[in-house]
Design a protein around this motif. Structure first.
Motif, PDB file in Angstrom:
ATOM      1  N   LEU A 125      -0.817   9.314   3.297  1.00  0.00           N
ATOM      2  CA  LEU A 125      -2.269   9.193   3.413  1.00  0.00           C
ATOM      3  C   LEU A 125      -2.881  10.492   3.922  1.00  0.00           C
ATOM      4  O   LEU A 125      -3.939  10.933   3.432  1.00  0.00           O
ATOM      5  CB  LEU A 125      -2.627   8.038   4.356  1.00  0.00           C
ATOM      6  CG  LEU A 125      -4.117   7.786   4.585  1.00  0.00           C
ATOM      7  CD1 LEU A 125      -4.829   7.496   3.267  1.00  0.00           C
ATOM      8  CD2 LEU A 125      -4.319   6.634   5.564  1.00  0.00           C
ATOM      9  N   ILE A 134      -6.513   4.737  -4.744  1.00  0.00           N
ATOM     10  CA  ILE A 134      -6.669   6.053  -4.118  1.00  0.00           C
ATOM     11  C   ILE A 134      -5.889   7.099  -4.908  1.00  0.00           C
ATOM     12  O   ILE A 134      -6.399   8.180  -5.234  1.00  0.00           O
ATOM     13  CB  ILE A 134      -6.212   6.012  -2.644  1.00  0.00           C
ATOM     14  CG1 ILE A 134      -7.179   5.159  -1.817  1.00  0.00           C
ATOM     15  CG2 ILE A 134      -6.122   7.425  -2.062  1.00  0.00           C
ATOM     16  CD1 ILE A 134      -6.728   4.945  -0.384  1.00  0.00           C
ATOM     17  N   SER A 135      -4.647   6.771  -5.232  1.00  0.00           N
ATOM     18  CA  SER A 135      -3.796   7.718  -5.963  1.00  0.00           C
ATOM     19  C   SER A 135      -4.351   7.999  -7.355  1.00  0.00           C
ATOM     20  O   SER A 135      -4.411   9.154  -7.796  1.00  0.00           O
ATOM     21  CB  SER A 135      -2.376   7.154  -6.086  1.00  0.00           C
ATOM     22  OG  SER A 135      -1.827   6.874  -4.813  1.00  0.00           O
ATOM     23  N   GLY A 141      -3.711   1.021  -2.256  1.00  0.00           N
ATOM     24  CA  GLY A 141      -2.783   2.135  -2.418  1.00  0.00           C
ATOM     25  C   GLY A 141      -2.898   2.807  -3.769  1.00  0.00           C
ATOM     26  O   GLY A 141      -2.957   4.041  -3.865  1.00  0.00           O
ATOM     27  N   CYS A 171       0.834  -1.202   0.000  1.00  0.00           N
ATOM     28  CA  CYS A 171       0.000   0.000   0.000  1.00  0.00           C
ATOM     29  C   CYS A 171       0.866   1.249   0.000  1.00  0.00           C
ATOM     30  O   CYS A 171       0.611   2.206  -0.734  1.00  0.00           O
ATOM     31  CB  CYS A 171      -0.926  -0.015   1.218  1.00  0.00           C
ATOM     32  SG  CYS A 171      -2.159   1.301   1.232  1.00  0.00           S
ATOM     33  N   MET A 176       0.670   4.150  -2.889  1.00  0.00           N
ATOM     34  CA  MET A 176      -0.115   5.337  -2.565  1.00  0.00           C
ATOM     35  C   MET A 176       0.775   6.576  -2.670  1.00  0.00           C
ATOM     36  O   MET A 176       1.119   7.222  -1.686  1.00  0.00           O
ATOM     37  CB  MET A 176      -0.718   5.234  -1.156  1.00  0.00           C
ATOM     38  CG  MET A 176      -1.802   6.261  -0.875  1.00  0.00           C
ATOM     39  SD  MET A 176      -2.466   6.152   0.804  1.00  0.00           S
ATOM     40  CE  MET A 176      -3.307   4.578   0.727  1.00  0.00           C
TER      41      MET A 176
END
Length: 527
Positions: free
Chosen positions: A213, A292-293, A289, A74, A78
């Motif tokens: 994060l 989200i990015s 990970g 992750c 990320m």
């Protein structure tokens, strides 16, 4: 507990030293390299290279080490450079936010399957990924794959360095820090972490996830209102369909390419670590990970489609757009951008670590040179290339990404077929005649996975010739070339599909031709 950084034998002092060297080395040179390896062990630097990690020298399994698998993946993914992958959807392929987001989810769910499968070979065999590849491709063809892995790992290092350099340059007052300086800063950090080895690697990846994060959540909060979900995909129906296909495989390749080194990071885990557990946590960690990015990147690029500050920023570079998105927060936004800029370093570290191992596959004597020196060489190589190509980020990324995904997909399907279709035969025929040494103690479990004698990792006469694998691999490439849809080449099949279908067509070619070729190879050469 056996510390993976303080092993009883180093890269130079192993019992297989005579096999590794190939020919006797000069006494003074060997003595110097041995002293370097011993010094590395004494200060906690991992000196082991591609040598197999015996079961007796693994660490003990624990809840934290299991959780660490998902956290590591992750953390690696990320990061800001994967936001760049998401930006390709609206910015390069002209897709809407909705189209891009759905494709990102589906592409990553499928793409994560490759590294999830390969990662399980780490604990199961104690061998690095390219060493595992030797057992299918053979001694010499595996060197070709090592070259391709070097291009992939160092190429991604180049791209990550460019993203970091762009962000740091955009944050600095009046551009006082150039992209070149930012690239060099990233290189120094990578040298420190990669040079020390697995212990620092896992610690760094674990804790860098927290600030990444946090700043990504802040970025969503400050820039989310600028995401444009109303802009439709651009082009007629055939063009949109082709762009969806091309973007899907760009997304797929981003995750699937981790297959080329996924086993490297878990060779110190116990042989008893369940393979399904390693695979599941790898899949979950990468997916969470990266998605989200990429979704954030899709949102930023969708907001930059229309005229405005975001569009002007994106014209200057992806990193500049990320900094522009933080602009409403003033000085704190610049601080967040700096934290974000350090994220791609976490993505670079595992690839550079694996590139040092790839150098050692190329020639027997390369194993004598401590891994740390190969690490520095690889970093210097991609840093120079990043400085030279600092103004061509999107073209490099778009074209490079597709090509690297091709070969990894072809190799993995051959690897899967070899294990599933021929593994049972090896376990029945070959394992029945194994030597007592191979079956002693914990190493018997290492021996039995997929029916190969994994302790023969450096004995080319006990490896397959690789004729079937390399032939299937080249035929797959032929299918891939016919199916490409790139700026510099459009194959007839790619043209008919209005998109890049090089991966699925090549995979189909490899899947069809490898089994009969391997059957013939076994019947004729008995290897």
């Amino acid at each position: 507990m056996s510390d993976p950084e303080k092993l009883s034998s180093s890269a130079l002092g192993s019992p297989a030293e005579s096999d590794v060297s190939g020919t006797p080395a000069g006494a003074s040179t060997l003595s110097l390299l041995q002293r370097i390896a011993k010094w590395e062990d004494s200060v906690g630097v991992e000196s082991r290279g591609i040598e197999q990690v015996p079961a007796s020298q693994r660490m003990e399994i624990s809840t934290s080490s299991i959780i660490q698998i998902a956290l590591t993946w992750c953390s690696i993914n990320m990061v800001a450079n994967n936001m760049l992958v998401g930006m390709l959807g609206p910015h390069v392929f002209g897709l809407s936010f909705k189209d891009s987001a759905v494709i990102a989810v589906l592409g990553n769910l499928l793409g994560c399957a490759g590294p999830a499968y390969i990662a399980g070979y780490g604990p199961g065999t104690g061998n690095r990924t390219l060493v595992v590849l030797r057992f299918v491709f053979g001694w010499y063809p595996a060197k070709l794959c090592a070259v391709l892995q070097l291009i992939g790992t160092l190429g991604y290092g180049l791209l990550d360095a460019l993203v970091t350099g762009q962000i740091l340059s955009a944050v600095s007052p009046h551009g006082s820090m150039t992209v070149v300086v930012g690239v060099i800063v990233a290189a120094v950090i990578v040298i420190i972490v990669c040079g020390v080895g697995m212990k620092v690697f896992h610690v760094y990846e674990r804790y860098q996830l927290i600030p990444q994060l946090m700043v990504l959540c802040i970025l969503i909060g400050v820039a989310g209102s600028g995401f444009d979900m109303s802009v439709p995909s651009i082009g007629d129906a055939a063009t949109v369909r082709g762009n969806r296909i091309s973007f899907f495989f760009a997304i797929f390749n981003t995750t699937f390419i981790w297959s080329m080194c996924a086993a490297d990071y878990f060779v110190y885990y116990p042989v008893s670590t369940p393979r399904w557990l390693i695979g599941s946590l790898t899949h979950v960690g990468i997916f969470v990970g990266i998605i989200i990015s990429e979704i954030i990147g899709i949102g930023l690029a969708s907001g930059a489609v229309k005229e405005g500050a975001w569009k002007d920023a994106l014209d200057q570079g992806a990193g500049t757009l990320m900094v522009e998105a933080f602009k409403p927060l003033g000085g704190f936004g610049k601080f967040c951008a700096v934290v974000l800029a350090l994220g791609p370093i976490a993505n670079t570290i595992p690839g550079v670590y694996s590139s040092a191992l790839a150098f050692q596959i190329l020639h027997q004597k390369a194993i004598l040179i401590p891994r740390f020196f190969w690490t520095i060489f690889g970093i210097l190589l991609y840093t120079v290339c990043a400085i030279a190509g600092r103004n061509k980020l999107f073209p490099i990324f778009e074209n490079f990404l597709a090509l690297m995904g091709y070969w990894v997909a072809y190799w993995v399907v051959i690897q899967v077929e070899d294990e599933v279709l021929f593994g049972w035969w090896r376990r029945r025929v070959e394992c029945s005649g194994c030597s007592g040494e191979a079956q002693q103690g914990d190493d018997s479990e290492v021996h039995n996975m997929a029916g190969y004698t994994w302790t023969s990792w450096n004995q080319k006469t006990k490896l397959p010739l690789g004729l079937a694998a390399i032939t299937a691999f080249l035929i797959a490439w032929m299918g891939g070339i016919l199916s490409m849809y790139q700026l510099w080449w459009v194959g007839p099949l790619g043209k008919a599909a209005y998109g890049d279908i090089g991966v699925p067509v090549g995979v189909a070619f490899a899947a069809v031709v490898y089994p009969p070729l391997r059957w013939c190879e076994v019947r004729i050469f008995r290897r």
